[in-house]
Design a protein around this motif. Sequence first.
Motif, PDB file in Angstrom:
ATOM      1  N   SER A   1      -0.340  -5.299  -8.321  1.00  0.00           N
ATOM      2  CA  SER A   1       0.419  -4.564  -7.305  1.00  0.00           C
ATOM      3  C   SER A   1       1.893  -4.427  -7.674  1.00  0.00           C
ATOM      4  CB  SER A   1       0.304  -5.255  -5.947  1.00  0.00           C
ATOM      5  OG  SER A   1      -1.015  -5.216  -5.493  1.00  0.00           O
TER       6      SER A   1
ATOM      7  N   LEU B   1      -4.224   2.018 -11.275  1.00  0.00           N
ATOM      8  CA  LEU B   1      -4.614   2.744 -10.058  1.00  0.00           C
ATOM      9  C   LEU B   1      -6.123   2.722  -9.853  1.00  0.00           C
ATOM     10  CD1 LEU B   1      -2.268   5.860 -10.200  1.00  0.00           C
ATOM     11  CD2 LEU B   1      -2.329   4.141  -8.384  1.00  0.00           C
ATOM     12  N   LYS B   2      -6.875   2.746 -10.938  1.00  0.00           N
ATOM     13  CA  LYS B   2      -8.330   2.862 -10.845  1.00  0.00           C
ATOM     14  C   LYS B   2      -9.069   1.528 -10.792  1.00  0.00           C
ATOM     15  CE  LYS B   2      -8.649   7.335 -13.123  1.00  0.00           C
ATOM     16  NZ  LYS B   2      -9.064   8.034 -14.340  1.00  0.00           N
TER      17      LYS B   2
ATOM     18  N   ILE C   1       2.754   1.790  -3.346  1.00  0.00           N
ATOM     19  CA  ILE C   1       1.841   2.260  -4.393  1.00  0.00           C
ATOM     20  C   ILE C   1       1.458   3.718  -4.154  1.00  0.00           C
ATOM     21  CG2 ILE C   1      -0.493   2.021  -5.355  1.00  0.00           C
ATOM     22  CD1 ILE C   1      -0.129  -1.062  -5.005  1.00  0.00           C
ATOM     23  N   LYS C   2       1.144   4.048  -2.914  1.00  0.00           N
ATOM     24  CA  LYS C   2       0.709   5.415  -2.597  1.00  0.00           C
ATOM     25  C   LYS C   2       1.837   6.432  -2.699  1.00  0.00           C
ATOM     26  CE  LYS C   2      -1.313   8.227   1.025  1.00  0.00           C
ATOM     27  NZ  LYS C   2      -1.532   8.346   2.458  1.00  0.00           N
ATOM     28  N   ASN C   3       2.981   6.122  -2.083  1.00  0.00           N
ATOM     29  CA  ASN C   3       4.074   7.093  -1.962  1.00  0.00           C
ATOM     30  C   ASN C   3       5.212   6.876  -2.938  1.00  0.00           C
ATOM     31  OD1 ASN C   3       2.730   8.035   0.356  1.00  0.00           O
ATOM     32  ND2 ASN C   3       3.828   6.601   1.655  1.00  0.00           N
TER      33      ASN C   3
ATOM     34  N   ARG D   1       0.829  -1.219   0.000  1.00  0.00           N
ATOM     35  CA  ARG D   1       0.000   0.000   0.000  1.00  0.00           C
ATOM     36  C   ARG D   1       0.859   1.263   0.000  1.00  0.00           C
ATOM     37  NH1 ARG D   1      -3.490  -2.094   4.645  1.00  0.00           N
ATOM     38  NH2 ARG D   1      -4.776  -3.628   3.605  1.00  0.00           N
ATOM     39  N   LEU D   2       1.897   1.271   0.837  1.00  0.00           N
ATOM     40  CA  LEU D   2       2.754   2.459   0.926  1.00  0.00           C
ATOM     41  C   LEU D   2       3.563   2.666  -0.350  1.00  0.00           C
ATOM     42  CD1 LEU D   2       3.948   2.173   4.632  1.00  0.00           C
ATOM     43  CD2 LEU D   2       2.436   3.921   3.665  1.00  0.00           C
TER      44      LEU D   2
ATOM     45  N   THR E   1       9.002   5.788   0.754  1.00  0.00           N
ATOM     46  CA  THR E   1       8.515   4.932   1.828  1.00  0.00           C
ATOM     47  C   THR E   1       9.712   4.435   2.639  1.00  0.00           C
ATOM     48  OG1 THR E   1       6.650   4.200   0.479  1.00  0.00           O
ATOM     49  CG2 THR E   1       7.236   2.820   2.356  1.00  0.00           C
TER      50      THR E   1
ATOM     51  N   ARG F   1       5.157   3.163 -10.280  1.00  0.00           N
ATOM     52  CA  ARG F   1       5.047   4.325  -9.387  1.00  0.00           C
ATOM     53  C   ARG F   1       6.383   4.705  -8.751  1.00  0.00           C
ATOM     54  NH1 ARG F   1       0.839   7.532  -8.631  1.00  0.00           N
ATOM     55  NH2 ARG F   1       0.833   7.329  -6.395  1.00  0.00           N
TER      56      ARG F   1
ATOM     57  N   ARG G   1       2.961   1.385  10.589  1.00  0.00           N
ATOM     58  CA  ARG G   1       1.645   0.977  10.074  1.00  0.00           C
ATOM     59  C   ARG G   1       1.406  -0.534  10.213  1.00  0.00           C
ATOM     60  NH1 ARG G   1       3.183   5.495   7.775  1.00  0.00           N
ATOM     61  NH2 ARG G   1       1.705   7.149   7.291  1.00  0.00           N
TER      62      ARG G   1
END
Length: 190
Positions: free
Chosen positions: A103, A156-157, A21-23, A18-19, A28, A110, A36
């Motif tokens: 993922s 992402l969507k 992908i997000k950051n 998750r991190l 990270t 990313r 987390r």
Amino acid sequence: MQVKKDDIQKKILTVSERLFIKNGYENTSLKMIAERSYISKSNIYRYYKSKEEIYETLVGPARSEIIKLMSFFFTDDFIGKYTPDKCEEISGVLARIFCEYRSGILIALRSSEGTDRKMIEQNIIGKFVEACPIDDDGAKEMISKLLIYGYTDILLKYSDEASIKKELKVLIYYHYLGLNGLKSIMGIDC
């Protein structure tokens, strides 16, 4: 109640995924992963030697599939032979791989500085520049980067194969057959 070792290891991977992908991988830290995951940073080292090992666990299988995929698509059977049938085939194969390794591919795409992202970009750009009939290499590179951006946006969507395939089909038809190809799958008269 004692938490099982496998559960902690899974939690570390889930949180890292998750991190990343997000950051992005570069933004990270192990500290963020530990916080987390509700464990100490030193406890992560019981399961993984480094952040790089976590990354490799998440991205390694996806990288292998991408390399196989590039070997499949960048052949004489595909390069320069873009027809609706080929676009359908490309969309289907990509959707399956993107869904199964979503993922890992997304983490690679990313990551702003990662060698996996560079490998994907260099292969797509290099082969597209080689195969595209226009003379402007800069334009061909820009078109390739838009394709990579489109892949990232889709991943992402969407997470289910049907949605990924639907969106990839639009992107692939547009990329290889232009607006007329896109109109044909949308049922719009040209």
